[in-house]
Design a protein around this motif. Structure first.
Motif, PDB file in Angstrom:
ATOM      1  N   LEU A   1       1.790   4.590  26.545  1.00 49.72           N
ATOM      2  CA  LEU A   1       0.891   3.566  27.079  1.00 49.72           C
ATOM      3  C   LEU A   1       1.678   2.367  27.599  1.00 49.72           C
ATOM      4  O   LEU A   1       1.322   1.801  28.636  1.00 49.72           O
ATOM      5  CB  LEU A   1      -0.128   3.122  26.030  1.00 49.72           C
ATOM      6  CG  LEU A   1      -1.157   2.108  26.528  1.00 49.72           C
ATOM      7  CD1 LEU A   1      -1.942   2.633  27.722  1.00 49.72           C
ATOM      8  CD2 LEU A   1      -2.083   1.706  25.403  1.00 49.72           C
ATOM      9  N   SER A   2       2.743   1.995  26.930  1.00 52.78           N
ATOM     10  CA  SER A   2       3.562   0.862  27.397  1.00 52.78           C
ATOM     11  C   SER A   2       4.094   1.121  28.800  1.00 52.78           C
ATOM     12  O   SER A   2       4.097   0.214  29.645  1.00 52.78           O
ATOM     13  CB  SER A   2       4.730   0.624  26.440  1.00 52.78           C
ATOM     14  OG  SER A   2       4.251   0.114  25.224  1.00 52.78           O
TER      15      SER A   2
ATOM     16  N   THR B   1      -4.179   9.132  33.819  1.00 54.92           N
ATOM     17  CA  THR B   1      -4.074   8.260  32.653  1.00 54.92           C
ATOM     18  C   THR B   1      -4.131   6.793  33.071  1.00 54.92           C
ATOM     19  O   THR B   1      -4.741   5.965  32.379  1.00 54.92           O
ATOM     20  CB  THR B   1      -2.802   8.568  31.847  1.00 54.92           C
ATOM     21  OG1 THR B   1      -2.774   9.976  31.568  1.00 54.92           O
ATOM     22  CG2 THR B   1      -2.793   7.829  30.542  1.00 54.92           C
ATOM     23  N   GLN B   2      -3.543   6.455  34.210  1.00 52.90           N
ATOM     24  CA  GLN B   2      -3.658   5.080  34.722  1.00 52.90           C
ATOM     25  C   GLN B   2      -5.121   4.769  35.004  1.00 52.90           C
ATOM     26  O   GLN B   2      -5.619   3.690  34.666  1.00 52.90           O
ATOM     27  CB  GLN B   2      -2.818   4.908  35.991  1.00 52.90           C
ATOM     28  CG  GLN B   2      -1.334   4.994  35.749  1.00 52.90           C
ATOM     29  CD  GLN B   2      -0.554   5.007  37.050  1.00 52.90           C
ATOM     30  OE1 GLN B   2      -1.051   5.384  38.105  1.00 52.90           O
ATOM     31  NE2 GLN B   2       0.705   4.595  36.965  1.00 52.90           N
TER      32      GLN B   2
ATOM     33  N   LEU C   1      -7.824   6.275  23.920  1.00 53.79           N
ATOM     34  CA  LEU C   1      -7.375   7.338  24.824  1.00 53.79           C
ATOM     35  C   LEU C   1      -6.456   8.349  24.136  1.00 53.79           C
ATOM     36  O   LEU C   1      -6.025   9.313  24.774  1.00 53.79           O
ATOM     37  CB  LEU C   1      -6.663   6.734  26.038  1.00 53.79           C
ATOM     38  CG  LEU C   1      -7.505   5.806  26.908  1.00 53.79           C
ATOM     39  CD1 LEU C   1      -6.668   5.251  28.052  1.00 53.79           C
ATOM     40  CD2 LEU C   1      -8.746   6.521  27.425  1.00 53.79           C
ATOM     41  N   GLU C   2      -6.171   8.101  22.853  1.00 55.41           N
ATOM     42  CA  GLU C   2      -5.276   8.980  22.085  1.00 55.41           C
ATOM     43  C   GLU C   2      -3.940   9.158  22.786  1.00 55.41           C
ATOM     44  O   GLU C   2      -3.471  10.261  23.035  1.00 55.41           O
ATOM     45  CB  GLU C   2      -5.945  10.324  21.796  1.00 55.41           C
ATOM     46  CG  GLU C   2      -7.190  10.193  20.945  1.00 55.41           C
ATOM     47  CD  GLU C   2      -7.856  11.508  20.636  1.00 55.41           C
ATOM     48  OE1 GLU C   2      -7.311  12.577  20.973  1.00 55.41           O
ATOM     49  OE2 GLU C   2      -8.939  11.471  20.032  1.00 55.41           O
ATOM     50  N   ILE C   3      -3.337   7.995  23.127  1.00 53.01           N
ATOM     51  CA  ILE C   3      -2.053   7.957  23.820  1.00 53.01           C
ATOM     52  C   ILE C   3      -1.033   7.310  22.885  1.00 53.01           C
ATOM     53  O   ILE C   3      -1.344   6.312  22.222  1.00 53.01           O
ATOM     54  CB  ILE C   3      -2.148   7.116  25.114  1.00 53.01           C
ATOM     55  CG1 ILE C   3      -3.160   7.708  26.077  1.00 53.01           C
ATOM     56  CG2 ILE C   3      -0.794   7.002  25.785  1.00 53.01           C
ATOM     57  CD1 ILE C   3      -3.409   6.830  27.292  1.00 53.01           C
ATOM     58  N   GLU C   4       0.158   7.848  22.845  1.00 53.01           N
ATOM     59  CA  GLU C   4       1.236   7.239  22.067  1.00 53.01           C
ATOM     60  C   GLU C   4       1.526   5.842  22.622  1.00 53.01           C
ATOM     61  O   GLU C   4       1.420   5.597  23.819  1.00 53.01           O
ATOM     62  CB  GLU C   4       2.507   8.087  22.157  1.00 53.01           C
ATOM     63  CG  GLU C   4       2.370   9.460  21.521  1.00 53.01           C
ATOM     64  CD  GLU C   4       2.220   9.401  20.018  1.00 53.01           C
ATOM     65  OE1 GLU C   4       2.795   8.488  19.386  1.00 53.01           O
ATOM     66  OE2 GLU C   4       1.504  10.259  19.472  1.00 53.01           O
ATOM     67  N   ARG C   5       1.923   4.931  21.727  1.00 51.75           N
ATOM     68  CA  ARG C   5       2.199   3.552  22.143  1.00 51.75           C
ATOM     69  C   ARG C   5       3.260   3.477  23.235  1.00 51.75           C
ATOM     70  O   ARG C   5       3.125   2.712  24.189  1.00 51.75           O
ATOM     71  CB  ARG C   5       2.630   2.707  20.950  1.00 51.75           C
ATOM     72  CG  ARG C   5       1.485   2.316  20.073  1.00 51.75           C
ATOM     73  CD  ARG C   5       1.876   1.346  18.999  1.00 51.75           C
ATOM     74  NE  ARG C   5       3.265   1.452  18.583  1.00 51.75           N
ATOM     75  CZ  ARG C   5       3.716   1.111  17.399  1.00 51.75           C
ATOM     76  NH1 ARG C   5       2.894   0.635  16.504  1.00 51.75           N
ATOM     77  NH2 ARG C   5       4.987   1.230  17.090  1.00 51.75           N
TER      78      ARG C   5
ATOM     79  N   GLN D   1      -4.214  -3.775  23.681  1.00 50.75           N
ATOM     80  CA  GLN D   1      -3.488  -2.582  24.109  1.00 50.75           C
ATOM     81  C   GLN D   1      -3.541  -1.501  23.031  1.00 50.75           C
ATOM     82  O   GLN D   1      -3.740  -0.330  23.339  1.00 50.75           O
ATOM     83  CB  GLN D   1      -2.036  -2.957  24.438  1.00 50.75           C
ATOM     84  CG  GLN D   1      -1.260  -1.844  25.086  1.00 50.75           C
ATOM     85  CD  GLN D   1       0.033  -2.336  25.709  1.00 50.75           C
ATOM     86  OE1 GLN D   1       0.087  -3.447  26.239  1.00 50.75           O
ATOM     87  NE2 GLN D   1       1.055  -1.524  25.665  1.00 50.75           N
ATOM     88  N   ARG D   2      -3.420  -1.864  21.771  1.00 52.51           N
ATOM     89  CA  ARG D   2      -3.454  -0.870  20.691  1.00 52.51           C
ATOM     90  C   ARG D   2      -4.803  -0.161  20.632  1.00 52.51           C
ATOM     91  O   ARG D   2      -4.886   1.006  20.280  1.00 52.51           O
ATOM     92  CB  ARG D   2      -3.108  -1.507  19.350  1.00 52.51           C
ATOM     93  CG  ARG D   2      -4.190  -2.430  18.841  1.00 52.51           C
ATOM     94  CD  ARG D   2      -3.981  -2.834  17.386  1.00 52.51           C
ATOM     95  NE  ARG D   2      -5.122  -3.622  16.979  1.00 52.51           N
ATOM     96  CZ  ARG D   2      -5.055  -4.821  16.433  1.00 52.51           C
ATOM     97  NH1 ARG D   2      -3.885  -5.366  16.201  1.00 52.51           N
ATOM     98  NH2 ARG D   2      -6.143  -5.467  16.117  1.00 52.51           N
TER      99      ARG D   2
END
Length: 158
Positions: A71-72, A41-42, A64-68, A57-58
């Protein structure tokens, strides 16, 4: 064995092999990236920045369909490693633009593409027609599951 049982078993085996393939691909990706100190993911965040340049970032979370929150955490790790920079937008301090740093760009250029590597290894020597059939079956099965999740049938009252 009755015909229905044979079909059920075949479907179960396809699912089991799809799961094993997924885990094998993840393991191959991890093995490729481990020497560079990154997870998949990184790497995917860096790939987005290397391909598209500075990005909100959003927008990376959506792509990537990643939760905020997930991702944070990933962004914080990449910032701490000095691979990406995070800057607040002038018009909205809540929005952050991400960019590769010089060190991130250097690492990006040095790393192999783990996805391409796993794909090459996995499908080497497999007949293109067989690959196409597998892709069609898995794409249709995935589409049907996703459609079902978007529009589930009425559930009985409990």
């Amino acid at each position: 064995m009755p015909a229905g049982e044979s079909d059920d078993l075949a479907q179960e085996q396809v699912g089991a092999w799809a799961k094993r393939f997924y885990y094998a691909v993840r393991a191959a990706n991890d093995a490729t990236l481990r020497p560079y100190g990154l997870g998949l993911t990184q790497w995917a965040v860096m790939e987005q920045l290397a391909t598209h340049g500075p990005t909100l970032q959003r927008d990376i979370a959506r792509a990537l369909e990643i939760e905020r929150a997930t991702l944070s955490t990933i962004v914080s790790t990449l910032v701490r490693k000095g691979l990406i920079a995070q800057q607040a937008e002038a018009g909205d301090q809540r929005q952050r633009t991400l960019t590769l740093t010089a060190a991130g760009d250097e690492l990006w250029r040095a790393m192999p593409d783990p996805v391409a590597s796993a794909r090459r290894i996995a499908f080497e020597g497999i007949d293109p027609a067989d690959r196409a059939a597998a892709r069609r079956v898995l794409a249709q099965a995935t589409s049907q599951l996703e459609q079902h999740l978007r529009n589930p049938p009425d559930r009985p009252a409990t």
